[in-house]
Write a protein that holds these residues in place. Structure first.
Motif, PDB file in Angstrom:
ATOM      1  N   THR A 197      22.185 -32.068  -9.162  1.00  0.00           N
ATOM      2  CA  THR A 197      22.399 -32.008 -10.613  1.00  0.00           C
ATOM      3  C   THR A 197      23.520 -32.964 -11.058  1.00  0.00           C
ATOM      4  O   THR A 197      23.481 -33.480 -12.169  1.00  0.00           O
ATOM      5  CB  THR A 197      22.760 -30.580 -11.073  1.00  0.00           C
ATOM      6  OG1 THR A 197      23.954 -30.179 -10.389  1.00  0.00           O
ATOM      7  CG2 THR A 197      21.650 -29.592 -10.775  1.00  0.00           C
ATOM      8  N   HIS A 198      24.515 -33.183 -10.194  1.00  0.00           N
ATOM      9  CA  HIS A 198      25.637 -34.084 -10.526  1.00  0.00           C
ATOM     10  C   HIS A 198      25.940 -34.988  -9.325  1.00  0.00           C
ATOM     11  O   HIS A 198      26.987 -34.844  -8.689  1.00  0.00           O
ATOM     12  CB  HIS A 198      26.901 -33.273 -10.882  1.00  0.00           C
ATOM     13  CG  HIS A 198      26.770 -32.436 -12.106  1.00  0.00           C
ATOM     14  ND1 HIS A 198      26.096 -31.227 -12.118  1.00  0.00           N
ATOM     15  CD2 HIS A 198      27.219 -32.629 -13.378  1.00  0.00           C
ATOM     16  CE1 HIS A 198      26.148 -30.713 -13.340  1.00  0.00           C
ATOM     17  NE2 HIS A 198      26.814 -31.542 -14.118  1.00  0.00           N
ATOM     18  N   PRO A 199      25.029 -35.938  -9.044  1.00  0.00           N
ATOM     19  CA  PRO A 199      25.213 -36.775  -7.843  1.00  0.00           C
ATOM     20  C   PRO A 199      26.551 -37.524  -7.817  1.00  0.00           C
ATOM     21  O   PRO A 199      27.093 -37.771  -6.735  1.00  0.00           O
ATOM     22  CB  PRO A 199      24.049 -37.772  -7.905  1.00  0.00           C
ATOM     23  CG  PRO A 199      23.155 -37.331  -8.997  1.00  0.00           C
ATOM     24  CD  PRO A 199      23.832 -36.291  -9.807  1.00  0.00           C
ATOM     25  N   ASP A 200      27.106 -37.835  -8.989  1.00  0.00           N
ATOM     26  CA  ASP A 200      28.363 -38.593  -9.037  1.00  0.00           C
ATOM     27  C   ASP A 200      29.549 -37.813  -8.480  1.00  0.00           C
ATOM     28  O   ASP A 200      30.587 -38.399  -8.171  1.00  0.00           O
ATOM     29  CB  ASP A 200      28.690 -39.003 -10.485  1.00  0.00           C
ATOM     30  CG  ASP A 200      27.675 -40.000 -11.006  1.00  0.00           C
ATOM     31  OD1 ASP A 200      26.874 -40.499 -10.190  1.00  0.00           O
ATOM     32  OD2 ASP A 200      27.680 -40.259 -12.230  1.00  0.00           O
ATOM     33  N   PHE A 201      29.432 -36.509  -8.368  1.00  0.00           N
ATOM     34  CA  PHE A 201      30.551 -35.706  -7.865  1.00  0.00           C
ATOM     35  C   PHE A 201      30.605 -35.646  -6.332  1.00  0.00           C
ATOM     36  O   PHE A 201      31.506 -35.031  -5.776  1.00  0.00           O
ATOM     37  CB  PHE A 201      30.511 -34.292  -8.459  1.00  0.00           C
ATOM     38  CG  PHE A 201      30.980 -34.213  -9.892  1.00  0.00           C
ATOM     39  CD1 PHE A 201      32.040 -35.006 -10.328  1.00  0.00           C
ATOM     40  CD2 PHE A 201      30.382 -33.344 -10.791  1.00  0.00           C
ATOM     41  CE1 PHE A 201      32.488 -34.939 -11.648  1.00  0.00           C
ATOM     42  CE2 PHE A 201      30.823 -33.268 -12.115  1.00  0.00           C
ATOM     43  CZ  PHE A 201      31.880 -34.064 -12.545  1.00  0.00           C
ATOM     44  N   SER A 202      29.636 -36.275  -5.638  1.00  0.00           N
ATOM     45  CA  SER A 202      29.682 -36.307  -4.170  1.00  0.00           C
ATOM     46  C   SER A 202      30.999 -36.934  -3.723  1.00  0.00           C
ATOM     47  O   SER A 202      31.371 -38.005  -4.201  1.00  0.00           O
ATOM     48  CB  SER A 202      28.529 -37.142  -3.605  1.00  0.00           C
ATOM     49  OG  SER A 202      27.303 -36.628  -4.043  1.00  0.00           O
ATOM     50  N   GLY A 203      31.689 -36.251  -2.824  1.00  0.00           N
ATOM     51  CA  GLY A 203      32.949 -36.778  -2.304  1.00  0.00           C
ATOM     52  C   GLY A 203      34.169 -36.318  -3.095  1.00  0.00           C
ATOM     53  O   GLY A 203      35.298 -36.584  -2.703  1.00  0.00           O
ATOM     54  N   HIS A 204      33.944 -35.596  -4.204  1.00  0.00           N
ATOM     55  CA  HIS A 204      35.076 -35.136  -5.017  1.00  0.00           C
ATOM     56  C   HIS A 204      35.456 -33.687  -4.692  1.00  0.00           C
ATOM     57  O   HIS A 204      34.626 -32.884  -4.284  1.00  0.00           O
ATOM     58  CB  HIS A 204      34.732 -35.230  -6.502  1.00  0.00           C
ATOM     59  CG  HIS A 204      34.783 -36.630  -7.026  1.00  0.00           C
ATOM     60  ND1 HIS A 204      35.959 -37.282  -7.308  1.00  0.00           N
ATOM     61  CD2 HIS A 204      33.788 -37.505  -7.290  1.00  0.00           C
ATOM     62  CE1 HIS A 204      35.698 -38.502  -7.733  1.00  0.00           C
ATOM     63  NE2 HIS A 204      34.386 -38.676  -7.733  1.00  0.00           N
ATOM     64  N   ASP A 205      36.726 -33.381  -4.920  1.00  0.00           N
ATOM     65  CA  ASP A 205      37.210 -32.013  -4.749  1.00  0.00           C
ATOM     66  C   ASP A 205      36.673 -31.131  -5.874  1.00  0.00           C
ATOM     67  O   ASP A 205      36.594 -31.565  -7.025  1.00  0.00           O
ATOM     68  CB  ASP A 205      38.743 -31.992  -4.791  1.00  0.00           C
ATOM     69  CG  ASP A 205      39.321 -32.183  -3.401  1.00  0.00           C
ATOM     70  OD1 ASP A 205      38.938 -33.169  -2.744  1.00  0.00           O
ATOM     71  OD2 ASP A 205      40.137 -31.331  -2.977  1.00  0.00           O
ATOM     72  N   ALA A 253      35.971 -28.875 -11.415  1.00  0.00           N
ATOM     73  CA  ALA A 253      36.106 -27.715 -12.310  1.00  0.00           C
ATOM     74  C   ALA A 253      36.972 -28.081 -13.516  1.00  0.00           C
ATOM     75  O   ALA A 253      36.703 -27.659 -14.646  1.00  0.00           O
ATOM     76  CB  ALA A 253      36.708 -26.538 -11.549  1.00  0.00           C
ATOM     77  N   ASN A 254      37.999 -28.887 -13.253  1.00  0.00           N
ATOM     78  CA  ASN A 254      38.863 -29.376 -14.315  1.00  0.00           C
ATOM     79  C   ASN A 254      38.079 -30.197 -15.334  1.00  0.00           C
ATOM     80  O   ASN A 254      38.189 -30.000 -16.550  1.00  0.00           O
ATOM     81  CB  ASN A 254      39.934 -30.267 -13.671  1.00  0.00           C
ATOM     82  CG  ASN A 254      41.302 -29.901 -14.186  1.00  0.00           C
ATOM     83  OD1 ASN A 254      41.439 -29.549 -15.359  1.00  0.00           O
ATOM     84  ND2 ASN A 254      42.299 -29.962 -13.304  1.00  0.00           N
ATOM     85  N   LYS A 255      37.264 -31.107 -14.811  1.00  0.00           N
ATOM     86  CA  LYS A 255      36.426 -31.971 -15.658  1.00  0.00           C
ATOM     87  C   LYS A 255      35.434 -31.137 -16.462  1.00  0.00           C
ATOM     88  O   LYS A 255      35.145 -31.428 -17.620  1.00  0.00           O
ATOM     89  CB  LYS A 255      35.633 -32.946 -14.778  1.00  0.00           C
ATOM     90  CG  LYS A 255      36.431 -34.139 -14.331  1.00  0.00           C
ATOM     91  CD  LYS A 255      35.971 -35.369 -15.084  1.00  0.00           C
ATOM     92  CE  LYS A 255      37.039 -36.440 -14.979  1.00  0.00           C
ATOM     93  NZ  LYS A 255      36.837 -37.550 -15.847  1.00  0.00           N
ATOM     94  N   GLU A 311      34.062 -21.433  -9.158  1.00  0.00           N
ATOM     95  CA  GLU A 311      32.792 -20.811  -8.761  1.00  0.00           C
ATOM     96  C   GLU A 311      31.658 -21.235  -9.704  1.00  0.00           C
ATOM     97  O   GLU A 311      30.531 -21.462  -9.271  1.00  0.00           O
ATOM     98  CB  GLU A 311      32.910 -19.279  -8.765  1.00  0.00           C
ATOM     99  CG  GLU A 311      33.625 -18.694  -7.567  1.00  0.00           C
ATOM    100  CD  GLU A 311      35.157 -18.763  -7.688  1.00  0.00           C
ATOM    101  OE1 GLU A 311      35.662 -19.355  -8.667  1.00  0.00           O
ATOM    102  OE2 GLU A 311      35.835 -18.232  -6.780  1.00  0.00           O
ATOM    103  N   GLU A 312      31.995 -21.320 -10.991  1.00  0.00           N
ATOM    104  CA  GLU A 312      30.985 -21.725 -11.983  1.00  0.00           C
ATOM    105  C   GLU A 312      30.599 -23.189 -11.786  1.00  0.00           C
ATOM    106  O   GLU A 312      29.417 -23.553 -11.869  1.00  0.00           O
ATOM    107  CB  GLU A 312      31.526 -21.511 -13.409  1.00  0.00           C
ATOM    108  CG  GLU A 312      31.637 -20.031 -13.786  1.00  0.00           C
ATOM    109  CD  GLU A 312      32.548 -19.786 -15.003  1.00  0.00           C
ATOM    110  OE1 GLU A 312      32.543 -18.652 -15.485  1.00  0.00           O
ATOM    111  OE2 GLU A 312      33.265 -20.714 -15.435  1.00  0.00           O
TER     112      GLU A 312
END
Ligand SMILES: [Zn+2]
Length: 481
Positions: free
Chosen positions: A311-319, A324-326, A332-333
């Protein structure tokens, strides 16, 4: 004897035979796919001579815990593995196997099946088909396969969220028998995962009996590796006792801060169970786990890194903290919104990891996830990390013991014949590495960096990895029961 010409002669190396024997200086001769001579061979002739001065010559490593089911076809060079000195992989772990599942055009693989690949990957209606595909287009390493109980359930049940009915158990037994007849090593479970977790002890026992009849093994990603780990271990041991099958506890760990330090007790339980029947375990040398995204695992993790997300491929590799901040929501959500996807979870203590690695029955298994966009570093680093970091730099065991845990111990638990040791008559699966420089280079930030210090890797008498290069040889074969 004087006229003998070896195909490969490895000269002047320090041999570690894989059996725990102290290293010694020796030459080693290979003919076709076998080791045929070990000793002083300085006057022997050979078609190819390899100078192993200052290098260790050891049996090729056996990665007993992989999810390389699909990698063996998609990257037949097997670079993540051969670059570590791995010459054999076991696939089908954690209840997840590619065969015998066929998915219709409108179906996506349900998690965790999706960690092996997308719908197009599920094209093997039987294990015989899977095995034939390996034989027709072999990878660089040998491949042993297990049948995943989760996969068998998906194939046999209309709804996997309940225990199987007897007719469904019959179907699973039939599918497992087909796997064993095709050379399968046994059955695996993944009892935390959706398709597998509603299986009762009686169901697992009934299905596993088929693997026991064929002299197979039972490997298990247990129902719980945290608060209720003792009950989960009891369940695994009961299955072993009821069916007389050897039990392998997969990627043994104690998850979550409140369970740190429990490995002394869990290993004691394994020692106790071993007095009744065969029990073994595998582990990887890191304090972070990795699997599909499971929001409930976020709370017990100190840090979470996303390895892939549809659903959000760009977040691969991110904490997950950052994500969650973004997304301006709870972690959890955010995790739930990224499904289907995968993650790395920091949830083990270093002292438990060392305690478990040191146990004499612990084999090394990477549990690497080759399909992940930003994988856990264990995929590229496990074996050199055990040797370089844990044996040489920290000294939790000798180099000979480290090698035994990745070779002869693994061959013996998984019933692999004539591999995992350097002895005349064994298959020529051999690795040459520099004991002073060997080191994992993959990190959580840069997970696909090949390890340092592996010089040459030979599978069935053919060089598949040579000074950083994989070449074109694909000599791997199915490891048949
Ligand atoms: Zn697992």
């Amino acid at each position: 004897m004087i006229d003998r010409v070896f195909d490969i002669l490895i000269k002047d190396g320090e041999l570690i035979d894989g059996l725990g024997t102290p290293r010694y200086k020796s030459d080693l001769g290979i003919e076709k796919d076998k080791i045929v001579a070990i000793g002083q061979l300085s006057h022997a002739k050979a078609r190819k001579t390899i100078n192993a001065k200052n290098l260790i010559v050891s049996p090729g490593f056996i990665d007993v815990h992989t999810h390389d089911d699909n990698l063996i076809f998609h990257d037949r060079s097997m670079k993540p593995k051969t670059s570590q000195g791995v010459t054999s992989v076991i696939v089908g772990n954690c209840g997840i196997s590619l065969a015998p599942l066929i998915l219709n055009k409108d179906k996506v693989p349900p998690p965790p099946q999706d960690l092996l690949g997308d719908r197009e990957s599920y094209i093997y209606p039987t294990f015989a088909d899977y095995r034939t595909s390996i034989e027709k287009r072999p990878p660089a390493t040998n491949v042993g396969f297990l049948a995943g109980h989760g996969t068998l359930r998906i194939c046999s049940m209309t709804d996997t969220n309940r225990p199987a009915k007897s007719s469904e158990i019959d179907k699973m037994q039939y599918l497992l028998a087909e796997s064993m007849n095709s050379g399968g090593m046994g059955i695996s479970t993944g009892l935390i995962y959706g398709p597998n977790k509603s299986a009762s002890l009686d169901e697992i026992t009934a299905v596993t009996e088929v693997a026991a009849d064929y002299d197979g093994i039972y490997t298990t990603h247990m129902r719980d590796e945290g608060e209720h780990i003792n009950e989960a271990m009891e369940e695994a041991f009961l299955i072993g006792q009821r069916t007389s099958i050897p039990v392998i506890i997969s990627h043994h760990k104690c998850m979550g801060k409140s369970n740190f330090g429990r490995s002394t007790d869990t290993l004691g339980r394994i020692n106790h169970a071993k007095m009744m029947h065969t029990v073994g375990l595998d582990a990887y040398p890191y304090t972070a786990a990795s699997t599909v995204i499971i929001p409930e695992m976020v709370a017990i993790s100190e840090r979470v890194i996303i390895t892939w997300s549809d659903t959000h491929p760009d977040f691969s590799g991110h904490d997950l903290d950052y994500i969650a901040n973004k997304m301006k929501c709870r972690k959890e959500e955010a995790a739930a919104a990224l499904i289907p996807g995968g993650a790395i979870y920091f949830l083990m203590s270093e002292s438990d990891v060392q305690n478990i690695l040191k146990h004499p029955d612990t084999m090394i298994g990477s549990d690497g996830l080759p399909n992940d966009v930003h994988p856990h570093p264990r995929l590229w680093g496990t074996f050199p990390r055990v040797i370089g970091h844990y044996a040489r730099d920290i000294g939790i065991f000798s180099l000979e013991e480290a090698i035994r845990k990745m070779t002869s111990l693994s061959a013996s638990y998984f019933k692999i014949k004539k591999r995992g040791e350097l002895t005349p008559g064994s298959y020529a699966d051999v690795v040459l590495f520099d004991p002073t420089t060997i080191k994992d280079a993959s990190t959580y930030e840069n997970p696909k960096a090949p390890a340092i210090g592996i010089h040459k890797v030979i599978v069935n008498g053919q060089v598949v990895f040579d000074e950083g290069k994989t070449g074109h040889k694909r000599p791997g074969i199915p490891l048949l029961k």
